[in-house]
Write an enzyme that holds these catalytic residues in place. Structure first.
Site, PDB file in Angstrom:
ATOM      1  N   GLY A 127       0.738  -1.078  -0.061  1.00  0.00           N
ATOM      2  CA  GLY A 127      -0.086   0.020   0.085  1.00  0.00           C
ATOM      3  C   GLY A 127       0.709   1.237  -0.067  1.00  0.00           C
ATOM      4  N   TYR A 128       1.685   1.507  -1.034  1.00  0.00           N
ATOM      5  CA  TYR A 128       2.325   2.776  -1.183  1.00  0.00           C
ATOM      6  C   TYR A 128       1.648   3.742  -1.946  1.00  0.00           C
ATOM      7  CZ  TYR A 128       7.040   1.245   0.239  1.00  0.00           C
ATOM      8  OH  TYR A 128       8.077   0.902   0.905  1.00  0.00           O
ATOM      9  N   SER A 129       0.993   3.520  -3.135  1.00  0.00           N
ATOM     10  CA  SER A 129       0.713   4.614  -4.166  1.00  0.00           C
ATOM     11  C   SER A 129      -0.900   4.908  -4.011  1.00  0.00           C
ATOM     12  CB  SER A 129       0.562   3.975  -5.776  1.00  0.00           C
ATOM     13  OG  SER A 129       1.859   3.415  -6.163  1.00  0.00           O
ATOM     14  N   GLU A 244      12.697  -3.931  -3.855  1.00  0.00           N
ATOM     15  CA  GLU A 244      11.877  -4.090  -5.035  1.00  0.00           C
ATOM     16  C   GLU A 244      12.240  -4.321  -6.374  1.00  0.00           C
ATOM     17  OE1 GLU A 244       8.539  -1.603  -4.937  1.00  0.00           O
ATOM     18  OE2 GLU A 244       7.723  -2.197  -6.786  1.00  0.00           O
ATOM     19  N   ASN A 384       9.104   4.627 -16.525  1.00  0.00           N
ATOM     20  CA  ASN A 384      10.435   4.682 -17.420  1.00  0.00           C
ATOM     21  C   ASN A 384      10.762   6.072 -17.584  1.00  0.00           C
ATOM     22  OD1 ASN A 384      10.519   2.057 -17.500  1.00  0.00           O
ATOM     23  ND2 ASN A 384      10.595   1.570 -19.597  1.00  0.00           N
ATOM     24  N   GLU A 385       9.599   7.006 -17.596  1.00  0.00           N
ATOM     25  CA  GLU A 385      10.062   8.479 -17.625  1.00  0.00           C
ATOM     26  C   GLU A 385      10.854   8.985 -16.380  1.00  0.00           C
ATOM     27  OE1 GLU A 385       7.130   7.369 -18.306  1.00  0.00           O
ATOM     28  OE2 GLU A 385       6.276   7.800 -20.081  1.00  0.00           O
TER      29      GLU A 385
HETATM   30  C1  LIG Z   1       0.042  -2.921 -12.899  1.00  0.00           C
HETATM   31  C2  LIG Z   1       0.482  -2.040 -11.765  1.00  0.00           C
HETATM   32  C3  LIG Z   1       0.445  -2.550 -10.548  1.00  0.00           C
HETATM   33  C4  LIG Z   1       1.006  -1.805  -9.279  1.00  0.00           C
HETATM   34  N1  LIG Z   1       1.216  -2.339  -8.353  1.00  0.00           N
HETATM   35  C5  LIG Z   1       1.203  -1.440  -7.161  1.00  0.00           C
HETATM   36  C6  LIG Z   1       1.214  -2.140  -5.794  1.00  0.00           C
HETATM   37  O1  LIG Z   1       1.058  -3.328  -5.575  1.00  0.00           O
HETATM   38  N2  LIG Z   1       1.300  -1.152  -4.695  1.00  0.00           N
HETATM   39  C7  LIG Z   1       1.616   0.233  -4.958  1.00  0.00           C
HETATM   40  O2  LIG Z   1       1.816   0.958  -3.915  1.00  0.00           O
HETATM   41  N3  LIG Z   1       1.813   0.643  -6.180  1.00  0.00           N
HETATM   42  C8  LIG Z   1       1.572  -0.185  -7.571  1.00  0.00           C
HETATM   43  N4  LIG Z   1       1.522   0.442  -8.475  1.00  0.00           N
HETATM   44  C9  LIG Z   1       1.876   1.878  -8.645  1.00  0.00           C
HETATM   45  C10 LIG Z   1       3.009   2.238  -9.341  1.00  0.00           C
HETATM   46  O3  LIG Z   1       4.091   2.386  -8.556  1.00  0.00           O
HETATM   47  C11 LIG Z   1       2.441   3.767 -10.217  1.00  0.00           C
HETATM   48  O4  LIG Z   1       1.598   3.771 -11.074  1.00  0.00           O
HETATM   49  C12 LIG Z   1       3.660   4.262 -10.607  1.00  0.00           C
HETATM   50  O5  LIG Z   1       4.768   4.746  -9.673  1.00  0.00           O
HETATM   51  C13 LIG Z   1       3.433   5.596 -11.443  1.00  0.00           C
HETATM   52  O6  LIG Z   1       2.515   6.546 -10.641  1.00  0.00           O
HETATM   53  P1  LIG Z   1       1.286   7.044 -11.252  1.00  0.00           P
HETATM   54  O7  LIG Z   1       0.457   5.698 -11.768  1.00  0.00           O
HETATM   55  O8  LIG Z   1       0.615   7.908 -10.017  1.00  0.00           O
HETATM   56  O9  LIG Z   1       1.485   7.897 -12.584  1.00  0.00           O
HETATM   57  P2  LIG Z   1       2.125   9.803 -12.331  1.00  0.00           P
HETATM   58  O10 LIG Z   1       3.072   9.671 -11.566  1.00  0.00           O
HETATM   59  O11 LIG Z   1       0.797  10.434 -12.280  1.00  0.00           O
HETATM   60  O12 LIG Z   1       2.523   9.748 -13.761  1.00  0.00           O
HETATM   61  C14 LIG Z   1       1.786   9.885 -15.097  1.00  0.00           C
HETATM   62  C15 LIG Z   1       2.817   9.985 -16.341  1.00  0.00           C
HETATM   63  O13 LIG Z   1       3.712  11.132 -16.026  1.00  0.00           O
HETATM   64  C16 LIG Z   1       4.992  10.775 -15.899  1.00  0.00           C
HETATM   65  N5  LIG Z   1       5.707  11.625 -14.894  1.00  0.00           N
HETATM   66  C17 LIG Z   1       5.191  11.951 -13.507  1.00  0.00           C
HETATM   67  N6  LIG Z   1       6.132  12.568 -12.983  1.00  0.00           N
HETATM   68  C18 LIG Z   1       7.078  12.937 -13.932  1.00  0.00           C
HETATM   69  C19 LIG Z   1       8.157  13.465 -13.771  1.00  0.00           C
HETATM   70  N7  LIG Z   1       8.911  14.185 -12.750  1.00  0.00           N
HETATM   71  N8  LIG Z   1       9.136  13.735 -14.918  1.00  0.00           N
HETATM   72  C20 LIG Z   1       8.924  12.914 -16.166  1.00  0.00           C
HETATM   73  N9  LIG Z   1       7.520  12.311 -16.341  1.00  0.00           N
HETATM   74  C21 LIG Z   1       6.955  12.183 -15.056  1.00  0.00           C
HETATM   75  C22 LIG Z   1       5.204   9.338 -15.604  1.00  0.00           C
HETATM   76  O14 LIG Z   1       6.233   8.721 -15.805  1.00  0.00           O
HETATM   77  C23 LIG Z   1       3.909   8.760 -16.333  1.00  0.00           C
HETATM   78  O15 LIG Z   1       4.029   8.420 -17.620  1.00  0.00           O
HETATM   79  C24 LIG Z   1       1.108  -0.217  -9.664  1.00  0.00           C
HETATM   80  C25 LIG Z   1       0.984   0.109 -10.933  1.00  0.00           C
HETATM   81  C26 LIG Z   1       0.583  -0.564 -12.123  1.00  0.00           C
HETATM   82  C27 LIG Z   1       0.251   0.063 -13.391  1.00  0.00           C
END
Ligand SMILES: Cc1cc2nc3c(=O)[nH]c(=O)nc-3n(C[C@H](O)[C@H](O)[C@H](O)COP(=O)(O)OP(=O)(O)OC[C@H]3O[C@@H](n4cnc5c(N)ncnc54)[C@H](O)[C@@H]3O)c2cc1C
Length: 398
Positions: A127-129, A244, A384-385
């Protein structure tokens, strides 16, 4: 630098191969090979087999029931397990939470939770995100307020992978809203069946409810479930993320996927010849194979450094980037090789409830769902960004 395995490592590799040949159930490896869906029972069955062998927790110290393997041994096992189409081991308890508890938890937490991870009694989720706190994780808002010997938790987590199977969740929660955003966070262990915890599935584009939203509504959590010190959770969270991101390159997955694409390309025909002889397809396949060989070498270089006691730095971002691009390209090439038969999405086949004859190659029915599912690789574990920015700042300078 010598990147070849020592005699002892080659012996270990043979031992792993022998174990997989005799102990990996055929029905499980067939599911993995054909990209069918694995249920909780499948994962637990494989965990139990590994645990009986003492191989479920590669990195844990032997006195806690771990295998005590070196980074190279872990790499060898992962590579061989992928090539044999073994299910992955679910990482949340084993490679994420356990190292944090061993480093920062109380003796009571270690004694209670580690055996339950090994036995399968506990299934943990992460439960991070939160909505608005993914890449910018330190912005998280889920609140935990101390009330006597409990915390009262309110807020929401999202993208919680396989949370539907979990009875426990480790969470980052905000315990000091007035501190700088990294400094007011704590690391809390929560029972999923506590009143006030609700889980809502999110169905992904491949039709799978693999991730979830988790809501906390006045959830009472015993204060003894705090890991380490209050407001120091960011340190533990970062420590967890270094774990991780082990095996982030996924070399074994790519080796197995490359072998599948090559086999399919030699079995299907295009213009009366095996597709493998089509110059355009062959060039694309050769390019991904070269990329994979280069990445595998980089991976071994980093493993050699880890074995010598040096922690990987921005190299893990390079591996994440290249590894996920290669894995995604391989799913794309497989669909290209399978042609129109790879277009339909066939949920019945994936869930094993289908007895219709397969149209086209045996790899066709699972190809579309797998292609879509693998888009997640470039998002989770740090998108990846974000990895590109880390590489730009730390390697290229800026
Ligand atoms: C299938 C899946 C499983 C997951 N499982 C877990 C889990 O079990 N537990 C958990 O805690 N989390 C989980 N996650 C969450 C995951 O860690 C986040 O989705 C990830 O860190 C990206 O955050 P976000 O989705 O809020 O996107 P955002 O941070 O909102 O980003 C949206 C887009 O903007 C880009 N972006 C954002 N900031 C910047 C920047 N500073 N510079 C350039 N580009 C940027 C990102 O790269 C992305 O393309 C999971 C995600 C997925 C898709």
């Amino acid at each position: 630098m010598d990147l070849s395995f020592t005699q002892a490592e080659q012996d270990f590799q043979q031992e792993v191969r022998d174990f997989l040949a005799t102990s990996l159930p055929h029905d499980l490896s067939e599911k993995v090979r054909l990209n069918k869906r694995l249920g909780k029972d499948d994962y637990q069955r494989w965990h139990a087999i590994l645990n009986d062998k003492g191989w479920l927790a590669p990195g844990w110290p032997v006195e806690h029931g771990g295998a005590g393997w070196s980074p190279v041994q872990k790499h060898i096992f992962e590579d061989e397990a992928c090539l044999a189409h073994a299910p992955r081991t679910v990482p949340f308890g084993i490679t994420m939470l356990a190292p944090v508890l061993l480093a920062f938890g109380t003796e009571a937490q270690v004694a209670r939770y580690l055996p339950r991870i090994l036995s399968g009694e506990d299934w943990w989720c992460q439960g991070y995100s939160e909505p608005g706190a993914g890449s910018d994780l330190a912005s998280l808002k889920t609140r935990a307020v101390r009330d006597g010997d409990h915390y009262i938790v309110n807020g929401q987590k999202t993208w919680t992978t396989l949370g539907q199977h979990a009875n426990k969740i480790f969470c980052l929660v905000r315990t000091d809203p007035d501190a700088k955003k990294q400094e007011g966070i704590s690391f809390l262990l929560i029972d999923m069946d506590t009143p006030g915890v609700t889980l809502r599935p999110i169905t992904l584009i491949d039709g799978q409810p693999e991730v979830n939203e988790v809501f906390f509504d006045d959830v009472r959590v015993p204060a003894e479930n705090l890991v380490g010190e209050e407001n120091k959770g960011w340190t533990y969270a970062k420590y967890l993320l270094t774990h991780e991101r082990t095996n982030i390159a996924g070399v074994g997955f790519s080796n197995a996927a490359l072998a599948t694409v090559k086999r399919v390309a030699s079995e299907v025909t295009s213009g009366g010849k095996p597709l493998a002889q089509n110059p355009f397809f062959a060039a694309r396949l050769a390019q991904v194979e070269i990329d994979l060989m280069a990445m595998a070498t980089t991976n071994l270089r980093i493993l050699a450094a880890a074995e010598a006691g040096r922690a990987p730095g921005p190299e893990s971002s390079m591996l994440k980037l290249k590894g996920t691009i290669i894995r995604q390209e391989l799913t794309s090439l497989l669909r290209r090789a399978l042609g129109p038969h790879a277009l339909p999405h066939q949920p019945d086949f994936l869930d094993g409830g289908d007895n219709a004859e397969t149209l086209g190659h045996e790899q066709a029915p699972g190809a579309a769902a797998n292609y879509f599912n693998m888009r997640k690789l470039s998002i989770f574990g740090g998108s990846n960004e974000i990895q590109r920015t880390i590489v730009a700042k730390s390697v290229l300078g800026g």
